[in-house]
Design an enzyme around this catalytic site. Structure first.
Site, PDB file in Angstrom:
ATOM      1  N   GLU A  60      14.529  23.646 -17.848  1.00  0.00           N
ATOM      2  CA  GLU A  60      14.201  24.487 -16.686  1.00  0.00           C
ATOM      3  C   GLU A  60      14.805  25.879 -16.804  1.00  0.00           C
ATOM      4  OE1 GLU A  60      15.111  21.332 -16.476  1.00  0.00           O
ATOM      5  OE2 GLU A  60      13.333  20.392 -15.591  1.00  0.00           O
ATOM      6  N   HIS A 129      13.094  13.773  -5.907  1.00  0.00           N
ATOM      7  CA  HIS A 129      11.693  14.215  -5.851  1.00  0.00           C
ATOM      8  C   HIS A 129      11.329  14.557  -4.409  1.00  0.00           C
ATOM      9  CE1 HIS A 129      11.749  12.139  -9.717  1.00  0.00           C
ATOM     10  NE2 HIS A 129      10.648  12.782 -10.034  1.00  0.00           N
TER      11      HIS A 129
END
Lengths: 326, 325
Positions: A60, A129
């Site tokens: 990321e 999530h």
């Protein structure tokens, strides 16, 4: 005008912008051949090829850093962070490198880039999530933060974000990806960043919200329909910059405020708006400002836990009653 | 040793001397209390930015770090603007917004460093990727220390660069210390260059205090990058003669170790070569020194006479919407 889902609207926005402007690129994990974990980039690799739709390793920090390098060189990268929960792995690249570039070079260099990230809960995603990290970035000078609530808005706002000369973080409430459907025009339209949307006008209470909470607020309004209340529903669309003008105009009229957001209550966007209102419009307020938000815990997985955690329509109804009956 | 023309050799010597003399001025200004932030000197490491930047073109992009003064100068920032930046003046590249060498330039191809070490490696990889996508033969060069090579950004950046074979040269300045931490406590391997292999490209370790070794290694790496051969990591072994910053007496660096490395001073070594080979006479050297000294006089004067930015300018340049009117 075909009815399409939010995720389709997002895909369409990227496709149209890539057709319109060769400098627009897409970069992220699984965004190429596979078409993205939520299919948001489906077909783009096939249409635009590997130089413009770039699959990355699970990195990321490099996704954001590489996007920043591309942006410095004149590209307009759209970086996808597969889940907003993973954005913390690229946090430094966003807050210390990207957000500050224009400032520390006194405008000589800047970063026209978008970071898209599916955010928020309601789909049993568990701790990693489900997060709503928009507050971190709204607190970071130099980035704009958008959370759309409909397919129509998602398309127009994402196009505006891609064309913006500053970095924009675009949080997409994944709960709405396939639930939010609109008749979305096939032609080009842009929704300006920093303008809230008054979804319903009213005189008694300003109900200010954004993202997936817009839908819970709407169903709360349906419940409140029988009661003779006039509620103004405002969808912020942009968290940063905040449309203070629209918020203040509404509160001056209604004198009562309920703030609904899915993020943790403490230091969330609602906390900032409440502080602004007490500073700027104290004399217009008839009642305390009430916040409806998630508790200060991680987002739990098991259905009863998540159900308890999430702010919902009955909480909004209660909050509206509280300010009316105060 | 490459057969370089005298003009080129003297250019390299000039650039090394400019770096050292510039830093000597900074040291003096620091002691006078005119530099309010940190001062991170490259004494003993000058051959690395000089020998590497010597191969770059205007359209190449570098991402230097805080101990790479020479790289900024050779890539084209005028000494007076860099001096103004360091004194926090309006006329510096960041207009007083950021400190020391946190200066960049779009036109000159300089990505400004930040204090987060190695964070610019993925950014430089992105710049190099842009060159590749556009089919241009420009390259990016990313500088970092052995300390920064322990951060995730180093590994994520190198991995991306290796996968896409981008035109990137990674220049590691292994000066043996990350602030006070000796290299033995930074990594379990002897050489940062070993790490390149894991990312699919060549890593070499060279004597970073030998201008010719640096020049040669960079020449090969640049040629490879320009011709589609992908990245190279050049680890330049060197030594940090001064402390981490001017306030740091660096008592943790053993005196005998420091003495040993002082004997390997890159400028003294190069000067010995130039003198013995007849490239540098006494008057020629004096001429170089005089020219640098007068350029630095001018730079200090310019910086000292430059105004500080007005306080309210702190609000400018956050977004495009609050740029100058």
């Amino acid at each position: 005008m075909p009815e399409i889902t939010m995720v389709e609207a997002i895909r369409l926005a990227m496709k149209e912008e890539m057709e319109r402007d060769e400098s627009v690129m897409v970069i992220g994990e699984d965004v190429g051949m596979y078409g993205g974990a939520f299919r948001a980039t489906e077909g783009l690799y096939q249409q635009f090829g590997p130089n413009r739709v770039v699959d990355t390793p699970i990195s990321e920090s490099a996704i954001v850093g590489v996007a920043l390098g591309l942006a410095i060189m004149g590209f307009r990268p759209v970086a996808e962070i597969q889940f907003a929960d993973f954005i913390s792995c690229g946090f430094d690249q966003i807050v210390n490198q990207t957000a500050t570039l224009r400032y520390r070079t006194a405008g000589d260099m800047f970063a026209p880039m978008v970071i898209r990230a599916p955010s928020a809960a309601g789909v049993h995603g568990g701790l990693y999530h489900s997060q709503s990290p928009e507050g971190w970035f709204a607190h970071t000078p130099g980035v704009k933060v958008i959370v759309p609530s409909s397919a129509y808005d998602a398309k127009g706002l994402l196009k505006a974000a891609i064309r913006d000369d500053d970095p924009v973080i675009f949080f997409e409430p994944k709960y709405l990806y396939r639930r939010a459907k609109d008749d979305v025009p096939e032609d080009d339209y842009v929704i300006p960043i920093g303008k809230a949307n008054v979804l319903q006008e009213g005189d008694d209470v300003s109900l200010i919200t954004y993202g997936s909470m817009v839908h819970h607020c709407r169903s709360a309004l349906e419940k409140l329909e029988a009661e003779d209340l006039s509620i103004e529903l405002i969808d912020l669309r942009s968290i940063m910059p905040l449309d203070k003008e629209t918020i203040y105009a509404s509160v001056k009229k209604t004198n009562r405020v309920v703030l609904a957001y899915e993020d943790h209550k403490t230091l969330g966007i609602g906390a900032e708006i409440a502080a602004l209102l007490s500073e700027e419009l104290f004399e217009y307020l008839d009642t305390p400002i009430v916040r409806v938000a998630a508790p200060d815990t991680p987002v739990p997985y098991s259905p009863p836990l998540e159900e308890f955690y999430l702010p919902k329509e009955e909480d909004i109804v209660k909050a509206v009653h509280k300010v009316i009956e105060y | 040793m490459p057969a370089l023309p005298k003009k080129k050799l003297l250019r390299l010597y000039h650039d090394m001397m400019l770096t050292r003399m510039f830093e000597d001025r900074l040291s003096k200004l620091y002691r006078q209390g005119k530099i309010l932030g940190g001062l991170y000197l490259s004494t003993g490491q000058e051959a690395i930015p000089v020998g590497t930047c010597a191969h770059l073109r205007e359209d190449d992009v570098i991402s230097p770090v805080h101990r790479d003064l020479g790289a900024f100068l050779i890539k084209g920032i005028e000494p007076r603007f860099l001096m103004a930046q360091i004194l926090g003046k309006e006329t510096g590249p960041s207009k007083g917004r950021d400190s020391f060498l946190h200066a960049g330039s779009k036109r000159l191809g300089i990505i400004p460093p930040t204090s987060i070490l190695a964070s610019t490696i993925p950014i430089a990889a992105g710049v190099a990727f842009a060159f590749k996508v556009r089919g241009e033969d420009s390259i990016a060069v990313s500088y970092f220390g052995e300390g920064g090579s322990n951060r995730g950004d180093f590994h994520e950046g190198l991995n991306f660069a290796g996968i896409h074979k981008v035109p990137l040269v990674l220049v590691c300045e292994n000066n043996k210390y990350a602030y006070s931490t000796p290299v033995e406590k930074e990594m379990a391997i002897c050489c940062v260059s070993y790490r390149a292999e894991s990312y699919g490209f060549e890593g070499v370790t060279i004597d970073g205090n030998d201008i010719f070794a640096v020049y040669d290694a960079m020449e090969k790496a640049v040629e490879k990058a320009r011709n589609g051969g992908g990245p190279t990591l050049i680890e330049c072994m060197t030594y940090r003669i001064k402390g981490h910053s001017e306030h740091d007496e660096a008592k943790y660096q053993p005196a005998e170790e420091k003495e040993e490395w002082k004997q390997k001073d890159p400028i003294a070594r190069f000067k010995k070569f130039l003198t013995e080979s007849g490239h540098l006479g006494e008057s020629e050297e004096q001429d170089i020194i005089d020219k640098i000294a007068s350029a630095l006089d001018e730079a200090v004067k310019f910086a000292e006479e430059s105004p500080f930015p007005p306080g309210e300018d702190a609000l400018k340049h956050v977004f495009a919407t609050n740029e100058e009117p």
